[in-house]
Design a protein around this motif. Sequence first.
Motif, PDB file in Angstrom:
ATOM      1  N   LEU A  47       0.866  -1.171   0.000  1.00 48.85           N
ATOM      2  CA  LEU A  47       0.000   0.000   0.000  1.00 48.85           C
ATOM      3  C   LEU A  47       0.902   1.220   0.000  1.00 48.85           C
ATOM      4  CD1 LEU A  47      -2.684   1.604   0.466  1.00 48.85           C
ATOM      5  CD2 LEU A  47      -2.293   1.235   2.923  1.00 48.85           C
ATOM      6  N   ARG A  48       0.693   2.111  -0.969  1.00 45.92           N
ATOM      7  CA  ARG A  48       1.466   3.349  -1.039  1.00 45.92           C
ATOM      8  C   ARG A  48       0.552   4.504  -0.675  1.00 45.92           C
ATOM      9  NH1 ARG A  48       1.932   7.544  -4.440  1.00 45.92           N
ATOM     10  NH2 ARG A  48       0.548   6.582  -5.944  1.00 45.92           N
ATOM     11  N   VAL A  49       0.977   5.302   0.282  1.00 46.19           N
ATOM     12  CA  VAL A  49       0.221   6.481   0.703  1.00 46.19           C
ATOM     13  C   VAL A  49       1.138   7.686   0.469  1.00 46.19           C
ATOM     14  CG1 VAL A  49      -1.062   7.590   2.559  1.00 46.19           C
ATOM     15  CG2 VAL A  49      -0.950   5.092   2.458  1.00 46.19           C
ATOM     16  N   ALA A  50       0.785   8.508  -0.525  1.00 43.77           N
ATOM     17  CA  ALA A  50       1.637   9.626  -0.934  1.00 43.77           C
ATOM     18  C   ALA A  50       1.023  10.962  -0.518  1.00 43.77           C
ATOM     19  CB  ALA A  50       1.840   9.599  -2.448  1.00 43.77           C
ATOM     20  N   LYS A  51       1.862  11.979  -0.498  1.00 44.43           N
ATOM     21  CA  LYS A  51       1.463  13.349  -0.158  1.00 44.43           C
ATOM     22  C   LYS A  51       0.917  13.450   1.266  1.00 44.43           C
ATOM     23  CE  LYS A  51      -0.231  14.098  -4.749  1.00 44.43           C
ATOM     24  NZ  LYS A  51      -1.344  14.632  -5.493  1.00 44.43           N
ATOM     25  N   VAL A  52       1.501  12.684   2.172  1.00 46.73           N
ATOM     26  CA  VAL A  52       1.100  12.754   3.577  1.00 46.73           C
ATOM     27  C   VAL A  52       1.669  14.056   4.135  1.00 46.73           C
ATOM     28  CG1 VAL A  52       1.250  11.659   5.833  1.00 46.73           C
ATOM     29  CG2 VAL A  52       1.079  10.245   3.767  1.00 46.73           C
ATOM     30  N   ALA A  53       0.793  14.959   4.530  1.00 45.80           N
ATOM     31  CA  ALA A  53       1.202  16.316   4.880  1.00 45.80           C
ATOM     32  C   ALA A  53       1.828  16.453   6.269  1.00 45.80           C
ATOM     33  CB  ALA A  53       0.012  17.261   4.774  1.00 45.80           C
ATOM     34  N   ASP A  54       1.377  15.613   7.219  1.00 47.28           N
ATOM     35  CA  ASP A  54       1.853  15.776   8.589  1.00 47.28           C
ATOM     36  C   ASP A  54       1.589  14.506   9.401  1.00 47.28           C
ATOM     37  OD1 ASP A  54      -0.933  15.874   9.160  1.00 47.28           O
ATOM     38  OD2 ASP A  54      -0.922  18.055   9.111  1.00 47.28           O
ATOM     39  N   GLU A  55       2.061  14.515  10.643  1.00 52.35           N
ATOM     40  CA  GLU A  55       1.911  13.336  11.505  1.00 52.35           C
ATOM     41  C   GLU A  55       0.443  13.007  11.791  1.00 52.35           C
ATOM     42  OE1 GLU A  55       2.835   9.983  13.391  1.00 52.35           O
ATOM     43  OE2 GLU A  55       4.318  11.243  12.385  1.00 52.35           O
ATOM     44  N   GLU A  75       9.366   7.864   2.791  1.00 52.00           N
ATOM     45  CA  GLU A  75      10.321   8.671   2.034  1.00 52.00           C
ATOM     46  C   GLU A  75       9.859  10.110   2.059  1.00 52.00           C
ATOM     47  OE1 GLU A  75      10.154   6.879  -1.825  1.00 52.00           O
ATOM     48  OE2 GLU A  75      11.280   5.123  -1.189  1.00 52.00           O
ATOM     49  N   PRO A  76      10.647  11.089   2.363  1.00 50.78           N
ATOM     50  CA  PRO A  76      12.094  11.013   2.548  1.00 50.78           C
ATOM     51  C   PRO A  76      12.517  10.503   3.921  1.00 50.78           C
ATOM     52  CG  PRO A  76      11.408  13.295   2.750  1.00 50.78           C
ATOM     53  CD  PRO A  76      10.188  12.488   2.406  1.00 50.78           C
ATOM     54  N   GLY A  77      11.624  10.388   4.885  1.00 53.33           N
ATOM     55  CA  GLY A  77      11.959   9.842   6.201  1.00 53.33           C
ATOM     56  C   GLY A  77      10.742   9.887   7.098  1.00 53.33           C
ATOM     57  N   ASP A  78      10.791   9.139   8.208  1.00 53.26           N
ATOM     58  CA  ASP A  78       9.647   9.044   9.114  1.00 53.26           C
ATOM     59  C   ASP A  78       9.260  10.372   9.743  1.00 53.26           C
ATOM     60  OD1 ASP A  78       9.266   6.342   8.688  1.00 53.26           O
ATOM     61  OD2 ASP A  78      10.524   5.747  10.376  1.00 53.26           O
ATOM     62  N   ASP A  79      10.214  11.282   9.888  1.00 54.45           N
ATOM     63  CA  ASP A  79       9.928  12.534  10.586  1.00 54.45           C
ATOM     64  C   ASP A  79       9.938  13.754   9.665  1.00 54.45           C
ATOM     65  OD1 ASP A  79      12.623  12.409  10.085  1.00 54.45           O
ATOM     66  OD2 ASP A  79      13.232  13.120  12.055  1.00 54.45           O
ATOM     67  N   ARG A  80       9.896  13.536   8.342  1.00 60.74           N
ATOM     68  CA  ARG A  80       9.896  14.638   7.384  1.00 60.74           C
ATOM     69  C   ARG A  80       8.624  14.591   6.556  1.00 60.74           C
ATOM     70  NH1 ARG A  80      15.163  14.630   4.164  1.00 60.74           N
ATOM     71  NH2 ARG A  80      14.298  16.607   3.460  1.00 60.74           N
ATOM     72  N   GLN A 108       5.475  13.304   2.940  1.00 62.26           N
ATOM     73  CA  GLN A 108       6.151  12.029   2.759  1.00 62.26           C
ATOM     74  C   GLN A 108       5.255  11.035   2.036  1.00 62.26           C
ATOM     75  OE1 GLN A 108       5.708   9.204   6.530  1.00 62.26           O
ATOM     76  NE2 GLN A 108       6.857  11.041   7.063  1.00 62.26           N
ATOM     77  N   THR A 109       5.902   9.991   1.561  1.00 60.54           N
ATOM     78  CA  THR A 109       5.210   8.845   0.999  1.00 60.54           C
ATOM     79  C   THR A 109       5.527   7.662   1.900  1.00 60.54           C
ATOM     80  OG1 THR A 109       5.388   9.707  -1.253  1.00 60.54           O
ATOM     81  CG2 THR A 109       4.963   7.349  -1.020  1.00 60.54           C
ATOM     82  N   ALA A 110       4.491   6.994   2.374  1.00 60.56           N
ATOM     83  CA  ALA A 110       4.663   5.850   3.271  1.00 60.56           C
ATOM     84  C   ALA A 110       4.242   4.574   2.565  1.00 60.56           C
ATOM     85  CB  ALA A 110       3.832   6.040   4.537  1.00 60.56           C
ATOM     86  N   TYR A 111       4.938   3.515   2.867  1.00 59.45           N
ATOM     87  CA  TYR A 111       4.658   2.202   2.281  1.00 59.45           C
ATOM     88  C   TYR A 111       4.326   1.220   3.389  1.00 59.45           C
ATOM     89  CZ  TYR A 111       6.774   4.214  -1.863  1.00 59.45           C
ATOM     90  OH  TYR A 111       7.054   5.026  -2.924  1.00 59.45           O
ATOM     91  N   PHE A 112       3.229   0.488   3.200  1.00 58.52           N
ATOM     92  CA  PHE A 112       2.766  -0.507   4.157  1.00 58.52           C
ATOM     93  C   PHE A 112       2.553  -1.825   3.429  1.00 58.52           C
ATOM     94  CE2 PHE A 112       1.185   3.558   5.659  1.00 58.52           C
ATOM     95  CZ  PHE A 112       1.359   3.512   7.030  1.00 58.52           C
ATOM     96  N   TYR A 113       2.760  -2.927   4.130  1.00 60.05           N
ATOM     97  CA  TYR A 113       2.298  -4.220   3.656  1.00 60.05           C
ATOM     98  C   TYR A 113       0.937  -4.476   4.304  1.00 60.05           C
ATOM     99  CZ  TYR A 113       6.668  -5.755   1.500  1.00 60.05           C
ATOM    100  OH  TYR A 113       7.758  -5.880   0.684  1.00 60.05           O
ATOM    101  N   VAL A 114      -0.042  -4.875   3.484  1.00 64.98           N
ATOM    102  CA  VAL A 114      -1.366  -5.259   3.975  1.00 64.98           C
ATOM    103  C   VAL A 114      -1.677  -6.649   3.433  1.00 64.98           C
ATOM    104  CG1 VAL A 114      -2.201  -2.878   4.154  1.00 64.98           C
ATOM    105  CG2 VAL A 114      -2.595  -4.151   2.040  1.00 64.98           C
TER     106      VAL A 114
END
Length: 78
Positions: free
Chosen positions: A7-15, A38-43, A46-52
């Motif tokens: 699962l790709r979640v892109a353009k995540v604006a904030d925590e 990407e680019p990192g957990d605290d930046r 970001q784009t986050a990748y999950f296995y579902v």
Amino acid sequence: MNGETMLRVAKVADEATMESVRDVLDQLDLDYEHMRSEPGDDRFPQTAYFYVPDDSADEVERTLVDLAQDLGFDAEVL
């Protein structure tokens, strides 16, 4: 991973947005795994990748569509 889909979640604006994604996955009672951001957990953004689980991929994608529109991110099962 065998039996799992990315699962790709892109353009995540904030925590808070990332927590909303995780909350949805938790509410679906899935055994998911956060692989990387990407680019990192605290930046951000970001784009986050999950296995579902494979058998939940369609449900995950359908469920995240409305949340994605509300919060301005993109979610896609690859």
